[in-house]
Design a protein around this motif. Structure first.
Motif, PDB file in Angstrom:
ATOM      1  N   ARG A 161      -2.847  10.310 -17.832  1.00  0.00           N
ATOM      2  CA  ARG A 161      -1.455  10.479 -18.238  1.00  0.00           C
ATOM      3  C   ARG A 161      -1.384  10.949 -19.690  1.00  0.00           C
ATOM      4  O   ARG A 161      -2.088  10.444 -20.566  1.00  0.00           O
ATOM      5  CB  ARG A 161      -0.677   9.178 -18.045  1.00  0.00           C
ATOM      6  N   ASP A 172       8.703  18.622 -11.914  1.00  0.00           N
ATOM      7  CA  ASP A 172       9.084  17.410 -12.634  1.00  0.00           C
ATOM      8  C   ASP A 172       7.908  16.774 -13.376  1.00  0.00           C
ATOM      9  O   ASP A 172       8.009  15.652 -13.876  1.00  0.00           O
ATOM     10  CB  ASP A 172       9.707  16.387 -11.667  1.00  0.00           C
ATOM     11  N   GLY A 226       5.049   5.427 -12.660  1.00  0.00           N
ATOM     12  CA  GLY A 226       4.321   6.686 -12.755  1.00  0.00           C
ATOM     13  C   GLY A 226       3.337   6.965 -11.654  1.00  0.00           C
ATOM     14  O   GLY A 226       2.677   8.011 -11.671  1.00  0.00           O
ATOM     15  N   HIS A 270       2.622  10.927 -11.988  1.00  0.00           N
ATOM     16  CA  HIS A 270       3.293  11.655 -13.075  1.00  0.00           C
ATOM     17  C   HIS A 270       2.310  11.861 -14.218  1.00  0.00           C
ATOM     18  O   HIS A 270       1.785  10.901 -14.790  1.00  0.00           O
ATOM     19  CB  HIS A 270       4.532  10.897 -13.547  1.00  0.00           C
ATOM     20  N   LYS A 291       7.259   7.880 -15.057  1.00  0.00           N
ATOM     21  CA  LYS A 291       8.568   7.818 -14.409  1.00  0.00           C
ATOM     22  C   LYS A 291       8.498   6.947 -13.157  1.00  0.00           C
ATOM     23  O   LYS A 291       7.453   6.859 -12.508  1.00  0.00           O
ATOM     24  CB  LYS A 291       9.026   9.220 -14.010  1.00  0.00           C
ATOM     25  N   SER A 331       4.910  16.062 -12.044  1.00  0.00           N
ATOM     26  CA  SER A 331       4.081  15.205 -11.190  1.00  0.00           C
ATOM     27  C   SER A 331       3.062  16.025 -10.425  1.00  0.00           C
ATOM     28  O   SER A 331       3.196  17.245 -10.245  1.00  0.00           O
ATOM     29  CB  SER A 331       4.959  14.425 -10.203  1.00  0.00           C
TER      30      SER A 331
END
Length: 631
Positions: free
Chosen positions: A213, A154, A43, A9, A14, A156
């Motif tokens: 991230r 989403d 994640g 992610h 998540k 990702s």
């Protein structure tokens, strides 16, 4: 050798459902029949299918450092892992296994992104760093091992060794890309800068992708490239000695294995050289295997048998015939994207044969690209000399007119088929070479495509990437430029894709000693006369192997691993040729003029034209589209 997959992610950490990662890896069970592993953290999720080669008991993946700050999932082999491990141990690193996988974890901790320069091998891996909240995707220098990825709605990014590992994710949109269809028809494969599924990308050879991230998706970063810009000034004797030493080292390093090992043997210079050097250092008979054909003009099995006898190998062979045509669905399944190199069929069969007795097999792939071994290299050099005598303003109209007047005589003896040569002489070198590496020419593609597809392509041509690569190549000579483009486009897109998918289909690891990056760099520095001399390609390689191989192996005309699909579509497979235009997925797409396809099939069956490769292309495209999309 394995299959890898995972989810990262990009925006927030998540939770990852382990079952989703497992579903992705389970589509590639053929790549790793010996075991599987899943690891997830907030994640990130990494998955692995294992084919055990090194450290059979201790190399399970995904592998974590003792403090669990780093995790990696890895496909491939690092041949110099023992030397890298010793270097890291001298710096204070403590290892818990004897696998090459653990070297990646400690290499990242010691050198960061520079660690990849310490690794000699074929690999694709994903390394997660919990402290940096980053995921690092890496592919080896020449692109031996594949890695596909895509971003989803989403937030990702998903990745997998094969496209099928991505296709099972419910958020991936499965929409075909007609640009990739154009690429496939032009080249015979979908190259690394394209994908038949919109939105899916492939990490390029010699590239890395560092994801952090909370940061936007960056472009890939190149860490290695081959340059033809420099020339060695060493004398021929010294070059021959250096080449032989590099060859011996490359073969020895790829013979490290904890499982049975053998070699593919075609009877050509490349595979024979590998077998000869294996036999030189092996304590027992090298296990070799070859595939023959039911068409004598294309069968090299007698030459393979001579090499097997010369080096006292444990040799086996099988025959490929039209009866193997039902394997086309197996091929479509394992390639995912359409793939029209018909030698995939015998490659699958030889991998099957090898897997009966070994888990690792060495191949001769790569020498033609590195040392100028294709006939097209010879033709290109000759054409460039002719281009040098006449400016384009004169050459274009002159040879273009002659080409239009000259008949396309597929039925005639080869010396009388001059139309292609005349067309090439009317073009510049890059345009001509790009056409020569293609399968279905631009004129035929325009004839086959429906008008709305031609409009949607907006001028996109499969050949343009070749032309661009040649014109931008770090090179001195036209031959350099052709080889550079081959190494960047043809080699990973066709040759290595074929060997990877067909070997992995049967749980076999294939290794390519002639693609050792130091060997490729050495070849790129050779003077042109050391690569191509007279009508002999791979000149220095052949001279280096003279103490090992006989003249009839070294200097006979190159045959290549050619499957006789043209003869098959006129004979036992004539009905299949006739059926391509109707009742197929191709007909339902609306992308093609089915009358043009039917006409090409009829011309081929009558012997008026040779459309064997086109018919095979269309058949493979039909089967692939049927598997990938609801069309």
């Amino acid at each position: 050798m394995c299959g890898i997959a995972g989810i990262f992610h990009l925006e927030t950490a998540k939770p990852i459902d382990p079952a989703r990662v497992r579903l992705m890896t389970d589509t590639m069970v053929h790549r790793g029949p010996d075991g599987s592993g899943i690891w997830t953290a907030p994640g990130v999720g990494l998955g692995h299918r294992r084919l055990s080669i090194i450290d059979l008991g201790g190399g399970a993946q995904p592998m974590l450092t003792e403090d669990e700050a780093l995790a990696v999932t890895f496909n491939g082999e690092i041949y110099n892992f023992a030397a890298v491990r010793a270097e890291l141990e001298a710096k204070g690193h403590v290892f818990r296994t004897h696998s090459d996988t653990e070297v990646i974890l400690h290499g990242w901790r010691q050198w960061g992104r520079e660690c990849v320069h310490h690794f000699d091998g074929m690999f694709a891996f994903a390394l997660f760093d919990a402290r940096e909240q980053s995921l690092w995707l890496v592919r080896d220098r020449l692109g031996v091992k594949p890695l596909h990825y895509a971003t989803l709605s989403d937030g990702s990014l998903i990745f997998a060794s094969e496209l099928k590992g991505l296709l099972v994710h419910p958020l991936l949109r499965k929409e075909p890309d007609v640009h990739a269809v154009e690429d496939f028809l032009g080249l015979g494969y979908v190259p690394d800068d394209a994908c038949i599924v919109k939105g899916v990308r492939k990490l390029g050879a010699g590239e890395t992708l560092l994801l952090r991230r909370g940061k936007p998706l960056p472009p890939p970063s190149r860490y290695w490239d081959v340059s033809f810009a420099d020339r060695s000034t060493a004398k021929p004797a010294a070059l021959k000695e250096e080449l032989l030493a590099l060859l011996q080292s490359a073969v020895r390093s790829r013979m490290v294995s904890d499982v049975p090992l053998g070699a593919f043997l075609s009877g050509g210079v490349d595979s024979s050289s590998v077998v000869a050097l294996m036999a030189e250092v092996s304590k027992r008979a090298v296990k070799t295997c070859t595939i023959g054909f039911d068409v004598d003009a294309l069968d090299e099995s007698d030459y393979a048998a001579r090499i097997a006898k010369r080096f006292a190998t444990d040799h086996r062979q099988r025959l490929v015939s039209p009866d193997d045509y039902p394997l086309i669905d197996t091929l479509a399944h394992h390639f995912d994207e359409p793939f029209a190199d018909a030698s995939a069929l015998p490659t699958y069969r030889v991998c099957q044969l090898a897997r009966e007795t070994v888990t690792v097999a060495l191949s001769g792939d790569g020498a033609d690209e590195a040392f100028a071994g294709y006939r097209r290299h010879l033709f290109q050099q000759g054409e460039e000399r002719l281009r040098g005598f006449l400016p384009q303003a004169v050459r274009g109209p002159l040879f273009g007119t002659l080409a239009r007047l000259y008949p396309k005589a597929d039925w005639a003896p080869q010396p009388l088929r001059a139309k292609t040569t005349l067309l090439n002489l009317a073009r510049d070198g890059a345009e001509a070479y790009a056409a020569s590496v293609g399968v279905t020419g631009q004129a035929m593609r325009k004839r086959l495509f429906a008008p709305d597809v031609l409009s949607a392509l907006q001028g996109h041509r499969a050949e343009d990437r070749y032309i661009r690569s040649m014109r931008e190549a770090p090179a001195r000579d036209p031959l350099d430029r052709a080889q550079y483009a081959d190494l960047k486009i043809w080699l990973p897109g066709d040759i290595l894709t074929k060997t990877d998918r067909m070997s992995m289909a049967v749980g076999l690891e294939a290794r390519e000693p002639l693609l050792d990056h130091r060997l490729v760099e050495f070849a790129a520095r050779l003077p042109v006369s050391m690569r191509l001399r007279g009508r002999d390609g791979k000149y220095l390689l052949k001279k280096a192997m003279e103490p090992y191989l006989t003249e009839d192996i070294l200097y006979r005309r190159k045959m290549g691993f050619v499957t006789p699909v043209g003869q098959w579509f006129r004979g036992p497979l004539a009905k299949q040729a006739a059926a391509i235009a109707s009742g197929s997925v191709l007909a339902r797409t609306g992308w093609f003029d089915t009358r043009a396809i039917a006409g090409a099939a009829a011309e081929h069956r009558s012997g008026l034209s040779d459309h064997g490769r086109l018919l095979w292309q269309l058949t493979m495209l039909d089967r692939s589209l049927g598997r990938l999309f609801s069309l």
